[in-house]
Motif scaffolding. Structure first.
Motif, PDB file in Angstrom:
ATOM      1  N   GLU A   1       0.830  -1.206   0.000  1.00  0.00           N
ATOM      2  CA  GLU A   1       0.000   0.000   0.000  1.00  0.00           C
ATOM      3  C   GLU A   1       0.862   1.252   0.000  1.00  0.00           C
ATOM      4  N   MET A   2       1.940   1.239   0.793  1.00  0.00           N
ATOM      5  CA  MET A   2       2.830   2.396   0.855  1.00  0.00           C
ATOM      6  C   MET A   2       3.506   2.635  -0.494  1.00  0.00           C
ATOM      7  N   ILE A   3       4.056   1.592  -1.081  1.00  0.00           N
ATOM      8  CA  ILE A   3       4.743   1.735  -2.366  1.00  0.00           C
ATOM      9  C   ILE A   3       3.783   2.213  -3.443  1.00  0.00           C
ATOM     10  N   ALA A   4       2.583   1.656  -3.466  1.00  0.00           N
ATOM     11  CA  ALA A   4       1.589   2.091  -4.462  1.00  0.00           C
ATOM     12  C   ALA A   4       1.187   3.539  -4.236  1.00  0.00           C
ATOM     13  N   SER A   5       1.059   3.939  -2.967  1.00  0.00           N
ATOM     14  CA  SER A   5       0.697   5.324  -2.666  1.00  0.00           C
ATOM     15  C   SER A   5       1.768   6.281  -3.163  1.00  0.00           C
ATOM     16  N   VAL A   6       3.028   5.893  -3.005  1.00  0.00           N
ATOM     17  CA  VAL A   6       4.134   6.736  -3.481  1.00  0.00           C
ATOM     18  C   VAL A   6       4.162   6.778  -5.005  1.00  0.00           C
ATOM     19  N   LEU A   7       4.155   5.615  -5.640  1.00  0.00           N
ATOM     20  CA  LEU A   7       4.273   5.565  -7.100  1.00  0.00           C
ATOM     21  C   LEU A   7       3.098   6.234  -7.803  1.00  0.00           C
TER      22      LEU A   7
ATOM     23  N   HIS B   1       3.082   9.698  -9.401  1.00  0.00           N
ATOM     24  CA  HIS B   1       3.764   9.957 -10.680  1.00  0.00           C
ATOM     25  C   HIS B   1       3.280   9.047 -11.815  1.00  0.00           C
ATOM     26  N   TYR B   2       2.836   7.831 -11.442  1.00  0.00           N
ATOM     27  CA  TYR B   2       2.442   6.840 -12.447  1.00  0.00           C
ATOM     28  C   TYR B   2       0.999   6.395 -12.249  1.00  0.00           C
ATOM     29  N   ASN B   3       0.370   5.965 -13.333  1.00  0.00           N
ATOM     30  CA  ASN B   3      -0.919   5.282 -13.240  1.00  0.00           C
ATOM     31  C   ASN B   3      -0.614   3.869 -12.744  1.00  0.00           C
ATOM     32  N   THR B   4      -0.917   3.615 -11.481  1.00  0.00           N
ATOM     33  CA  THR B   4      -0.429   2.432 -10.771  1.00  0.00           C
ATOM     34  C   THR B   4      -1.558   1.458 -10.485  1.00  0.00           C
ATOM     35  N   LEU B   5      -1.330   0.171 -10.771  1.00  0.00           N
ATOM     36  CA  LEU B   5      -2.249  -0.878 -10.351  1.00  0.00           C
ATOM     37  C   LEU B   5      -1.588  -1.666  -9.230  1.00  0.00           C
ATOM     38  N   LYS B   6      -2.359  -1.965  -8.177  1.00  0.00           N
ATOM     39  CA  LYS B   6      -1.824  -2.718  -7.040  1.00  0.00           C
ATOM     40  C   LYS B   6      -2.722  -3.909  -6.732  1.00  0.00           C
ATOM     41  N   THR B   7      -2.167  -4.885  -6.067  1.00  0.00           N
ATOM     42  CA  THR B   7      -2.941  -6.024  -5.591  1.00  0.00           C
ATOM     43  C   THR B   7      -4.022  -5.543  -4.641  1.00  0.00           C
ATOM     44  N   GLN B   8      -5.217  -6.075  -4.789  1.00  0.00           N
ATOM     45  CA  GLN B   8      -6.311  -5.756  -3.883  1.00  0.00           C
ATOM     46  C   GLN B   8      -6.564  -6.934  -2.945  1.00  0.00           C
ATOM     47  N   GLY B   9      -6.927  -6.618  -1.701  1.00  0.00           N
ATOM     48  CA  GLY B   9      -7.275  -7.651  -0.733  1.00  0.00           C
ATOM     49  C   GLY B   9      -6.179  -8.679  -0.573  1.00  0.00           C
ATOM     50  N   ASN B  10      -6.572  -9.947  -0.542  1.00  0.00           N
ATOM     51  CA  ASN B  10      -5.614 -11.037  -0.363  1.00  0.00           C
ATOM     52  C   ASN B  10      -5.339 -11.780  -1.668  1.00  0.00           C
ATOM     53  N   PHE B  11      -5.415 -11.064  -2.783  1.00  0.00           N
ATOM     54  CA  PHE B  11      -5.198 -11.670  -4.092  1.00  0.00           C
ATOM     55  C   PHE B  11      -3.702 -11.784  -4.377  1.00  0.00           C
TER      56      PHE B  11
ATOM     57  N   THR C   1      -5.165 -10.557 -10.405  1.00  0.00           N
ATOM     58  CA  THR C   1      -4.684  -9.178 -10.305  1.00  0.00           C
ATOM     59  C   THR C   1      -4.082  -8.726 -11.628  1.00  0.00           C
ATOM     60  N   VAL C   2      -3.272  -9.576 -12.232  1.00  0.00           N
ATOM     61  CA  VAL C   2      -2.659  -9.248 -13.528  1.00  0.00           C
ATOM     62  C   VAL C   2      -3.729  -8.953 -14.573  1.00  0.00           C
ATOM     63  N   PHE C   3      -4.831  -9.695 -14.538  1.00  0.00           N
ATOM     64  CA  PHE C   3      -5.890  -9.498 -15.537  1.00  0.00           C
ATOM     65  C   PHE C   3      -6.613  -8.170 -15.368  1.00  0.00           C
ATOM     66  N   ARG C   4      -6.413  -7.476 -14.257  1.00  0.00           N
ATOM     67  CA  ARG C   4      -7.007  -6.150 -14.077  1.00  0.00           C
ATOM     68  C   ARG C   4      -6.200  -5.070 -14.786  1.00  0.00           C
ATOM     69  N   LEU C   5      -5.000  -5.394 -15.216  1.00  0.00           N
ATOM     70  CA  LEU C   5      -4.159  -4.414 -15.902  1.00  0.00           C
ATOM     71  C   LEU C   5      -4.740  -4.072 -17.273  1.00  0.00           C
ATOM     72  N   ARG C   6      -4.635  -2.795 -17.622  1.00  0.00           N
ATOM     73  CA  ARG C   6      -5.072  -2.325 -18.931  1.00  0.00           C
ATOM     74  C   ARG C   6      -3.980  -1.433 -19.531  1.00  0.00           C
TER      75      ARG C   6
ATOM     76  N   LEU D   1       2.729  -5.693  -7.167  1.00  0.00           N
ATOM     77  CA  LEU D   1       2.122  -7.003  -6.963  1.00  0.00           C
ATOM     78  C   LEU D   1       2.646  -7.647  -5.687  1.00  0.00           C
ATOM     79  N   GLU D   2       1.715  -8.027  -4.824  1.00  0.00           N
ATOM     80  CA  GLU D   2       2.058  -8.724  -3.581  1.00  0.00           C
ATOM     81  C   GLU D   2       2.077 -10.225  -3.836  1.00  0.00           C
ATOM     82  N   MET D   3       3.066 -10.907  -3.242  1.00  0.00           N
ATOM     83  CA  MET D   3       3.201 -12.346  -3.432  1.00  0.00           C
ATOM     84  C   MET D   3       3.333 -13.031  -2.075  1.00  0.00           C
ATOM     85  N   GLY D   4       2.329 -13.847  -1.736  1.00  0.00           N
ATOM     86  CA  GLY D   4       2.316 -14.533  -0.452  1.00  0.00           C
ATOM     87  C   GLY D   4       2.479 -16.032  -0.642  1.00  0.00           C
ATOM     88  N   ILE D   5       3.240 -16.656   0.244  1.00  0.00           N
ATOM     89  CA  ILE D   5       3.509 -18.093   0.113  1.00  0.00           C
ATOM     90  C   ILE D   5       3.449 -18.758   1.481  1.00  0.00           C
TER      91      ILE D   5
END
Length: 455
Positions: free
Chosen positions: A120-126, A129-139, A148-153, A161-165
């Motif tokens: 959230e912090m990185i997306a808020s910063v970027l 300056h940029y049209n930024t797409l970020k991961t939503q929720g626990n996706f 999440t990738v399919f939301r990109l246009r 992109l957040e990656m949880g394992i």
């Protein structure tokens, strides 16, 4: 969706197209696994779940206007479909192909604690300056990341992109999709130890992401973390380190606790420094701001843009989200929990007004040391300036023992099940209380938050 024709989709996932040849060059408008959100001209991906098989919804989504569907079974139908061996694998292959078509920078974020708040912090910063797409929720898993990738246009200029394992090999599968230009790792903690065994296992699993960095990709790491600080080179490039120690490339000092208003600090970059008020409380948020500063600097933002991005950050529901409601303050931190984040949130509770009460639940996926780790959280809680602890679950019995071992006078109540706590809350909560609500996600503590909001 750029270049996502039915022909290209079939090729990307190794599927076999069935249907009118004239439709193979049609571009899908969207991709979904949820039959309720199918759109005109979209592609439906039926997933076999533990309780529901998405294949049973294929006729209805096609009637609703979908262009085509994937299917693991042969269909006797007139509409177009792509036969695949595995819908889940296919959706990952399609996402990998689609992201390559867009050719935009990808910031991949992982770590044991703080992935989402750092994202959230990185997306808020970027986004300054940029049209930024970020991961939503626990996706952030093997299905959520592709969605999440399919939301990109085409209009998006950068993706965060957040990656949880929780298993070895899982990060490799996620990173193969994302192929990040920049990899950010927040820390290496005691999480998912049932599968990853110990912190060295966590480090090994998280750093699988390095194998899929784009050429000349950069790595941004928490330099105060004893495991991450040992990484000296990734693909012959030194990592960019952030932390509170001034040895890091990006560091912070003059840290001032402003209570639940947030934290003020001075952030130092290799070429500049600036003072900033981080609007979400907690010392850990300074680390998030440093990560955001490092990424923003790497992608050419000015100091003023970075500062505005940090100061405009908004909290998420379930992640130290502060709710003022009918004379009480609710700290909604119920999305998830582990020993590190639990201790951090308990420490912040001390800054509340009125009575300071922790409402806690079991922490999951801690392996064979789960009892000792719960006890350690209790021992820490027993040293704090808080007025009471209400907790739920069999593992929290160890937390209670830990509290009483260091502070026998502490007001502690243990409930066996959540329903007992919910029934008791009206009698336990008083006006002007500050209430921290935190547990692992499977404990369903969002019900506690709703109970408190509706009191």
């Amino acid at each position: 969706m750029k270049n996502l024709t039915l022909a290209n989709i079939a090729a990307a996932c190794g599927g076999i197209y069935h249907g009118e040849e004239t439709l193979k060059d049609r571009v899908v408008t969207a991709i979904t696994t949820d039959s309720r959100t199918v759109s005109e001209g979209g592609l439906f991906v039926p997933i076999r779940g533990a309780r529901v098989d998405g294949h049973k919804f294929i006729p209805s989504v096609m009637e609703a206007g979908a262009l085509a569907t994937l299917s693991e079974i042969e269909l006797e139908a007139s509409y177009p479909y792509i036969k695949v061996d595995s819908s889940l694998q296919a959706v990952k292959d399609i996402a990998e192909f689609y992201l390559e078509q867009l050719n935009i920078p990808v910031i991949g974020i992982t770590g044991s604690v703080g992935k989402t708040s750092t994202k959230e912090m990185i997306a808020s910063v970027l986004s300054r300056h940029y049209n930024t797409l970020k991961t939503q929720g626990n996706f952030n898993n093997e299905l959520g990341l592709p969605l999440t990738v399919f939301r990109l246009r085409d209009e998006h200029e950068i993706a965060v992109l957040e990656m949880g394992i929780n298993h070895f090999g899982e990060m490799s599968r996620l990173a193969k999709i994302a192929k990040p230009n920049t990899s950010v790792i927040t820390n290496i903690g005691e999480c998912h130890l049932e599968s990853l065994i110990d912190r060295d296992g966590v480090l090994k699993a998280k750093t699988e992401v390095f194998d899929f960095l784009k050429e000349n990709g950069r790595v941004i790491l928490n330099g105060d973390d004893d495991k991450l600080s040992t990484i000296s080179k990734v693909h012959n490039q030194a990592p960019i380190f952030f932390g509170l120690d001034e040895k890091n490339d990006f560091f912070a000092d003059k840290i001032e606790n402003c209570g639940l208003r947030g934290t003020r600090c001075c952030i130092h970059t290799p070429s500049d420094s600036f003072e900033v008020l981080i609007p979400i409380p907690g010392r850990h948020m300074v680390y998030n701001a440093l990560a955001g500063t490092a990424v923003g600097t790497l992608y050419g933002l000015t100091t003023e843009e970075i500062k505005k991005g940090i100061e405009s950050l908004e909290s998420l529901s379930g992640r130290f989200h502060i709710i003022e409601n009918d004379g009480i303050t609710i700290i909604d931190d119920c999305y998830n929990a582990n020993p590190v984040s639990m201790k951090a949130s308990l420490g912040l509770l001390q800054d509340g007004l009125g009575r300071k009460i922790a409402i806690l639940g079991d922490m999951g996926e801690l392996g064979e040391n789960e009892a000792a780790l719960h006890r350690s959280v209790g021992e820490y809680a027993g040293t704090l300036d808080i007025d009471g602890v209400f907790c739920v679950g069999p593992l929290c019995k160890n937390l209670v023992e830990g509290i009483r071992s260091v502070n026998p006078e502490q007001n502690v109540i243990h409930f066996s099940v959540l329903a007992e706590l919910l029934d008791s809350l009206p009698q336990l909560v008083q006006k002007n209380d500050t209430l921290l609500v935190k547990a692992s996600h499977y404990m369903h503590f969002e019900k506690v938050v709703e109970n408190l909001k509706n009191r």
